[in-house]
Motif scaffolding. Sequence first.
Motif: not given
Length: 75
Positions: A12-13, A16-17, A19-20
């Motif tokens: 998940g992390a 997220r990184s 996508a950011l």
Amino acid sequence: MSDNDFLQQKPGAALRSWALYQMMAGAGWAALFVLSVAALLFAVWGIGLLLPEDSKLAPDPNAFLITAPAVTGIA
């Protein structure tokens, strides 16, 4: 970030990184595009300031292209 750190992240992390990063890269490209369009418009505006005043008040040189609509009427 090294590859080892990436592989040790939780899924998940990592997502997220990623996508950011993608969103920030897209925002950077959009900002570059907007700034380049603004620079182009300011360049045209600046060139317009250098023109003599008579050229700004002269009649349109393309006025001959404008034609009146044909008169059509039932006689």
